[in-house]
Every structure is written in C-alpha cells, then in structure tokens.
Design an enzyme around this catalytic site. Structure first.
Site, PDB file in Angstrom:
ATOM      1  N   HIS A  83       0.814  -1.223   0.000  1.00 15.05           N
ATOM      2  CA  HIS A  83       0.000   0.000   0.000  1.00 15.05           C
ATOM      3  C   HIS A  83       0.845   1.270   0.000  1.00 15.05           C
ATOM      4  O   HIS A  83       0.595   2.195  -0.773  1.00 15.05           O
ATOM      5  CB  HIS A  83      -0.956  -0.025   1.185  1.00 15.05           C
ATOM      6  CG  HIS A  83      -1.759  -1.274   1.226  1.00 15.05           C
ATOM      7  ND1 HIS A  83      -2.457  -1.717   0.129  1.00 15.05           N
ATOM      8  CD2 HIS A  83      -1.934  -2.204   2.186  1.00 15.05           C
ATOM      9  CE1 HIS A  83      -3.045  -2.857   0.432  1.00 15.05           C
ATOM     10  NE2 HIS A  83      -2.737  -3.178   1.665  1.00 15.05           N
ATOM     11  N   CYS A 130      -6.966  -7.450   4.245  1.00 16.84           N
ATOM     12  CA  CYS A 130      -8.297  -7.553   4.851  1.00 16.84           C
ATOM     13  C   CYS A 130      -9.177  -8.514   4.061  1.00 16.84           C
ATOM     14  O   CYS A 130     -10.189  -8.997   4.556  1.00 16.84           O
ATOM     15  CB  CYS A 130      -8.946  -6.179   4.942  1.00 16.84           C
ATOM     16  SG  CYS A 130      -9.018  -5.325   3.368  1.00 16.84           S
TER      17      CYS A 130
HETATM   18  C1  LIG Z   1      -5.076 -10.010   7.747  1.00 15.52           C
HETATM   19  C2  LIG Z   1      -4.869  -8.515   7.771  1.00 15.52           C
HETATM   20  C3  LIG Z   1      -5.968  -7.674   7.751  1.00 15.52           C
HETATM   21  C4  LIG Z   1      -5.781  -6.294   7.773  1.00 15.52           C
HETATM   22  N1  LIG Z   1      -6.874  -5.483   7.761  1.00 15.52           N
HETATM   23  C5  LIG Z   1      -6.720  -4.142   7.791  1.00 15.52           C
HETATM   24  C6  LIG Z   1      -7.840  -3.285   7.754  1.00 15.52           C
HETATM   25  O1  LIG Z   1      -9.002  -3.733   7.671  1.00 15.52           O
HETATM   26  N2  LIG Z   1      -7.621  -1.931   7.820  1.00 15.52           N
HETATM   27  C7  LIG Z   1      -6.362  -1.401   7.885  1.00 15.52           C
HETATM   28  O2  LIG Z   1      -6.220  -0.171   7.920  1.00 15.52           O
HETATM   29  N3  LIG Z   1      -5.270  -2.207   7.906  1.00 15.52           N
HETATM   30  C8  LIG Z   1      -5.425  -3.548   7.855  1.00 15.52           C
HETATM   31  N4  LIG Z   1      -4.319  -4.367   7.874  1.00 15.52           N
HETATM   32  C9  LIG Z   1      -2.969  -3.767   7.966  1.00 15.52           C
HETATM   33  C10 LIG Z   1      -2.441  -3.444   6.573  1.00 15.52           C
HETATM   34  O3  LIG Z   1      -2.498  -4.565   5.744  1.00 15.52           O
HETATM   35  C11 LIG Z   1      -0.995  -2.953   6.674  1.00 15.52           C
HETATM   36  O4  LIG Z   1      -0.980  -1.833   7.513  1.00 15.52           O
HETATM   37  C12 LIG Z   1      -0.477  -2.580   5.301  1.00 15.52           C
HETATM   38  O5  LIG Z   1      -0.327  -3.739   4.521  1.00 15.52           O
HETATM   39  C13 LIG Z   1       0.864  -1.861   5.387  1.00 15.52           C
HETATM   40  O6  LIG Z   1       1.280  -1.573   4.087  1.00 15.52           O
HETATM   41  P1  LIG Z   1       2.818  -1.320   3.751  1.00 15.52           P
HETATM   42  O7  LIG Z   1       2.883  -1.008   2.306  1.00 15.52           O
HETATM   43  O8  LIG Z   1       3.394  -0.340   4.708  1.00 15.52           O
HETATM   44  O9  LIG Z   1       3.565  -2.668   4.115  1.00 15.52           O
HETATM   45  P2  LIG Z   1       3.361  -4.200   3.730  1.00 15.52           P
HETATM   46  O10 LIG Z   1       1.947  -4.487   3.385  1.00 15.52           O
HETATM   47  O11 LIG Z   1       3.954  -4.967   4.865  1.00 15.52           O
HETATM   48  O12 LIG Z   1       4.211  -4.376   2.415  1.00 15.52           O
HETATM   49  C14 LIG Z   1       5.605  -4.227   2.388  1.00 15.52           C
HETATM   50  C15 LIG Z   1       6.111  -4.810   1.088  1.00 15.52           C
HETATM   51  O13 LIG Z   1       7.514  -4.613   1.023  1.00 15.52           O
HETATM   52  C16 LIG Z   1       8.135  -5.771   0.471  1.00 15.52           C
HETATM   53  N5  LIG Z   1       9.512  -5.801   0.940  1.00 15.52           N
HETATM   54  C17 LIG Z   1       9.940  -5.715   2.224  1.00 15.52           C
HETATM   55  N6  LIG Z   1      11.271  -5.750   2.289  1.00 15.52           N
HETATM   56  C18 LIG Z   1      11.717  -5.868   1.019  1.00 15.52           C
HETATM   57  C19 LIG Z   1      13.012  -5.957   0.457  1.00 15.52           C
HETATM   58  N7  LIG Z   1      14.103  -5.922   1.219  1.00 15.52           N
HETATM   59  N8  LIG Z   1      13.108  -6.080  -0.892  1.00 15.52           N
HETATM   60  C20 LIG Z   1      11.992  -6.104  -1.672  1.00 15.52           C
HETATM   61  N9  LIG Z   1      10.751  -6.021  -1.170  1.00 15.52           N
HETATM   62  C21 LIG Z   1      10.597  -5.902   0.147  1.00 15.52           C
HETATM   63  C22 LIG Z   1       7.298  -6.916   1.011  1.00 15.52           C
HETATM   64  O14 LIG Z   1       7.416  -8.064   0.201  1.00 15.52           O
HETATM   65  C23 LIG Z   1       5.890  -6.326   0.991  1.00 15.52           C
HETATM   66  O15 LIG Z   1       5.209  -6.618  -0.197  1.00 15.52           O
HETATM   67  C24 LIG Z   1      -4.472  -5.762   7.832  1.00 15.52           C
HETATM   68  C25 LIG Z   1      -3.361  -6.616   7.852  1.00 15.52           C
HETATM   69  C26 LIG Z   1      -3.557  -7.972   7.824  1.00 15.52           C
HETATM   70  C27 LIG Z   1      -2.356  -8.882   7.841  1.00 15.52           C
END
Ligand SMILES: Cc1cc2nc3c(=O)[nH]c(=O)nc-3n(C[C@H](O)[C@H](O)[C@H](O)COP(=O)(O)OP(=O)(O)OC[C@H]3O[C@@H](n4cnc5c(N)ncnc54)[C@H](O)[C@@H]3O)c2cc1C
Length: 449
Positions: A10, A42
């Site tokens: 995200h 989610c």
């Molecule tokens: C089951 C579940 C339900 C959820 N429901 C909700 C909800 O209803 N509402 C809400 O607000 N939040 C919800 N969340 C939380 C939400 O999913 C996370 O806050 C969100 O995914 C964070 O996004 P992000 O991009 O910061 O990180 P992440 O989703 O953790 O993505 C990080 C990405 O970086 C990549 N990455 C990491 N390190 C490296 C590297 N060294 N090299 C290459 N790639 C790398 C990973 O592969 C990953 O794809 C939920 C989470 C889960 C698990």
C-alpha cells in the site's frame, strides 16, 4: 531524478502513483520481493467467510498499471543491502539469483511489516500458518477446504476476524489468547468481554488467559501446548501481531526502540535523501503526542501520498493519526479510535470513561437499534482521548467523527454541543454522540475532584 522504492504494497504503490502523477519525468524504479503488488490483506477473512468470491479481487493495482504510469517495476527482486552514504542498493533477482548494485538520488523505504513469530517450539510446522500476505492467504484458503478444526493463536483484530469467518463456514474454532483481554489494543475490558460473548455464542471455543508454549504435529493434527492445557486441532493460525521490517536500515538510519523507522512530519528519515512510509515507520499518535507503532493500511496510504508530495520539496506535513479502526463481527460493528482507558492510564493521563447505551433513533420509528458507547477523556482538560462503539447499527463513521474530535483536541463539552442534524430517520434531537458527550459532562459535574 531517480527514485528507488523498496516494497510495493500500500505505501509503495501510493508513493509511486503520486510521484508519477505530479512529476511524470521522474525515473521511478520499484523493487518488490513478492510476485504481486497491492494485496489487501483484509480480503483474507472476507474471502474465507464468502463475502468476496475471489482473492484476485483484493488487488487494486498490477505491475502493468504502474508501468503504464512510467515506473520500472521489478517484482521478485529482493533488496538485501543499502548504503545511504554511497546512495546504493544491492538487489537479488529471485528469478535467476543474479545480484546487482544500483544507484539512487532519492530512496523510499516502504518495506512494511512481518508477522511476529513467537519463539515457540514447532511454530514453523507445515500445519501452523501465519496471516499476512497473498501467499499466506492462498494457504489459508486452500487448507480451509480440508481442515475442519482451526486453532487461532492470538486475539487481536486479525485473529478475531478469522475466528468469525471460520465459524461462519462450518469450521470448529478454538481461539487461544494469553496475557491481555481480546482486542485490548482497541477496546477496554467490558467491550472485550462483549466480543468474547459474541464469539462464544457463535461456537468459538475461547481459551483465554492461556499462553501457547509449544506446537507438535502428526499427519492429521496439530497439538498446542499452553501453560494450562494441551489443545488439538487440524490447523493453527498464529496471529500475534506485526513488527516493522527494517533490517535494511540497521546501522544506516535512525530507528526507534521498537525497530520502526524514525521519520519527521515530511516523512524524511535521518538521511535527507531517504524517505519512508507505512508499517515500517512509527506514526505520530495525536492522543499522546508521541510516536507510536500503528500498522494500518490507512496510515500506509496517507504516508505514501505524503512521501510523493514531499520528496521534491517539503510541501505538506503529516497531521498524525488516532489509529482509528473497525471490525465487522457477526453483523455488528466494533469501531474504536485513540486511546483505551487502560492505555490512557498507562500513559499517565488522569483519564475517565463515560459509558452510554442508547438507541440510535426514537422508539416510535418502526425499528431502532441500541449502541454501546465509551468515551475516554482527560479529567483535567476534558480533552477527548478515545472512543469505542459496538452495535448492530453501523457505527463505523461515528468512530471517524470521534477521530476528528481527537485530532482537533476537542473537549467533552464540544462533543455534547457540536451541531448535528436531527431527523427521526437518523437520530434524536441530540445525536447519540452528543448524548455521549453529555453523559461525560454530567459525570464530571457530579464527580469528586
Ligand atoms: C489479515 C490482515 C488484515 C488487515 N486489515 C486491515 C484493515 O481492515 N484496515 C487497515 O487499515 N489495515 C489492515 N491491515 C494492515 C495493513 O495490511 C498494513 O498496515 C499494510 O499492509 C501496510 O502496508 P505497507 O505497504 O506499509 O507494508 P506491507 O503491506 O507490509 O508491504 C511491504 C512490502 O515490502 C516488500 N519488501 C519488504 N522488504 C523488502 C526488500 N528488502 N526487498 C523487496 N521487497 C521488500 C514486502 O514483500 C511487501 O510486499 C491488515 C493486515 C492484515 C495482515
């Protein structure tokens, strides 16, 4: 200008879209370890419970979409080292194990979080799963076809949502939750007890105050040894929380004590050319005016957008968060924002809670529904610190309104008297949130100093 983004769920998607929308000439290179981007986690419980028909619906962007905007997107590429002094990153192409180094002008870390895997013996057995990304989702979906008795370890919102979905689809569910009451990060004990009662009423076998110590398995079953008993199931799903995935930044950038990246209000890390957003970073938590770890998709997309807006020059500062969230449980909405009473006290506030149960609209209407409400406020200043609502009526947007009150440092007096509409279709002359404010006011008027 070459911007390199590491991680594309995200926060990473939001950064890339914003940069390419406003500065399409920028060279944007994205490295993502997985073979997909933008998966909405989610969707796991929604799919399991049958609300959405396909996990494929839970992606809102494809690599091709970002390529069309002008990004170079490298999925199945793992970044295994960064050097902020040299402005270089080391990458492994997971398709062929080729390793290479590349330069950047600006680096964005959107590496997110990983599921906490407790140091328990047997936790990596094949019938012990975690619940985070698309790969986990496919395993959970596939095993749900054959495994009938599911043990869920951890009673946070993901564990509770999974318990609901499994119990609604003819699975036997045992939920094991130690240390704290269910959902204790979001609600106080009485709402936690109400959630426990609803889970129990739908057949979920709750094992509260039990800590999992060890997993064993044979071909059919998994055995979970806790500090009180041994439980048997066909599959266990461990949902005990998330931690920031910031290993790349160790020794390079300033980290907080919990391992999250420290960023300023413009999403800059301790290096002026490195920005970060999402689950990898701490948020500014308005109720306490301190940094906190609040891994939510809402924070990730907002912070990602801010990175995109600020990376060329500081433009818009982050206004912080109340970590507002909601979950849907057996037809009810549980929504919360800000601090619980317990957490407010832990943070040293002289806090109190006002409690009210009231129908959302007059009883002369053909139907109405009661809402259980809690308002947490600071006694000295009357400033609102948190709110919780639980009802079969859709109260999700009311948590958003309380979030705005906390954001704006509103008091219980202001909540009691803020202008809200009246129509018997929707509410009473004093809306139920006005009533909650009035309840807090009356409580303070009669309370001992
Ligand atoms: C089951 C579940 C339900 C959820 N429901 C909700 C909800 O209803 N509402 C809400 O607000 N939040 C919800 N969340 C939380 C939400 O999913 C996370 O806050 C969100 O995914 C964070 O996004 P992000 O991009 O910061 O990180 P992440 O989703 O953790 O993505 C990080 C990405 O970086 C990549 N990455 C990491 N390190 C490296 C590297 N060294 N090299 C290459 N790639 C790398 C990973 O592969 C990953 O794809 C939920 C989470 C889960 C698990």
């Amino acid at each position: 200008m070459k911007v390199v983004i590491i991680g594309c769920t995200h926060a990473g998607t939001s950064v890339a879209r914003q940069i390419l929308k406003t500065h399409p000439d920028t060279e944007v290179a994205i490295y993502e370890r997985n073979n997909n981007i933008s998966f909405l986690s989610c969707g796991i419980s929604l799919y399991l419970g049958g609300t959405v028909k396909s996990l494929a619906e839970m992606f809102y962007a494809t690599p091709a979409d970002l390529e069309k905007l002008g990004a170079q997107i490298h999925t199945q590429h793992d970044v295994y080292r960064i050097d902020v002094a040299q402005k270089q990153i080391w990458v492994e192409d997971l398709n062929n194990n080729r390793k290479f180094v590349t330069q950047y002008d600006k680096l964005v870390l959107t590496t997110g979080s990983v599921a906490v895997i407790p140091p328990i013996q047997g936790v990596s057995l094949p019938n012990v799963l975690i619940c985070k990304d698309y790969a986990d989702a496919t395993q959970i979906a596939a095993t749900a076809q054959t495994k009938k008795h599911i043990a869920i370890v951890g009673g946070g919102y993901i564990g509770v949502e999974l318990a609901e979905s499994y119990s609604n689809t003819e699975h036997e569910v045992t939920m094991i939750n130690g240390l704290h009451p269910l959902l204790s990060h979001y609600v106080d004990t009485d709402f936690s007890t109400a959630v426990a009662a609803d889970l129990t009423a739908h057949g979920v076998n709750l094992k509260l105050n039990e800590t999992a110590l060890k997993f064993d398995s044979d071909a059919q079953h998994v055995y979970i040894q806790t500090d009180r008993a041994e439980h048997q199931a066909d599959l266990a799903v461990v949902c005990v929380g998330f931690r920031p995935q910031t290993d790349l930044a160790v020794g390079q950038l300033q980290l907080n004590a919990d391992g999250s990246l420290h960023v300023d209000r413009y999403m800059r890390t301790s290096d002026p050319d490195v920005y970060a957003a999402g689950d990898a970073v701490a948020v500014h938590f308005n109720p306490t005016q301190e940094d906190a770890y609040a891994p939510l998709a809402t924070n990730a997309v907002r912070q990602g957008l801010l990175v995109g807006m600020n990376i060329f020059k500081p433009t818009l500062a982050d206004i912080g968060t109340q970590a507002t969230s909601a979950l849907h449980l057996y037809g009810k909405t549980l929504a919360s924002t800000g601090l619980t009473l317990a957490r407010a006290k832990q943070h040293g506030f002289d806090a109190a809670v006002a409690k009210l149960t009231d129908n959302y609209r007059p009883e002369f209407m053909p139907t109405t529904t009661p809402i259980d409400m809690r308002l947490i406020y600071e006694r000295k200043t009357h400033r609102i610190l948190g709110g919780q609502l639980y009802s079969a009526y859709d109260v999700a947007q009311s948590a958003n309104l309380l979030s705005v009150c906390i954001q704006n440092k509103n008091t219980i007096e202001q909540l009691a008297f803020v202008d809200m509409l009246f129509s018997p279709y929707y509410d009473r002359p004093f809306n139920y949130l006005n009533q909650l404010g009035l309840t807090a006011l009356e409580q303070e008027a009669t309370a001992k100093p």
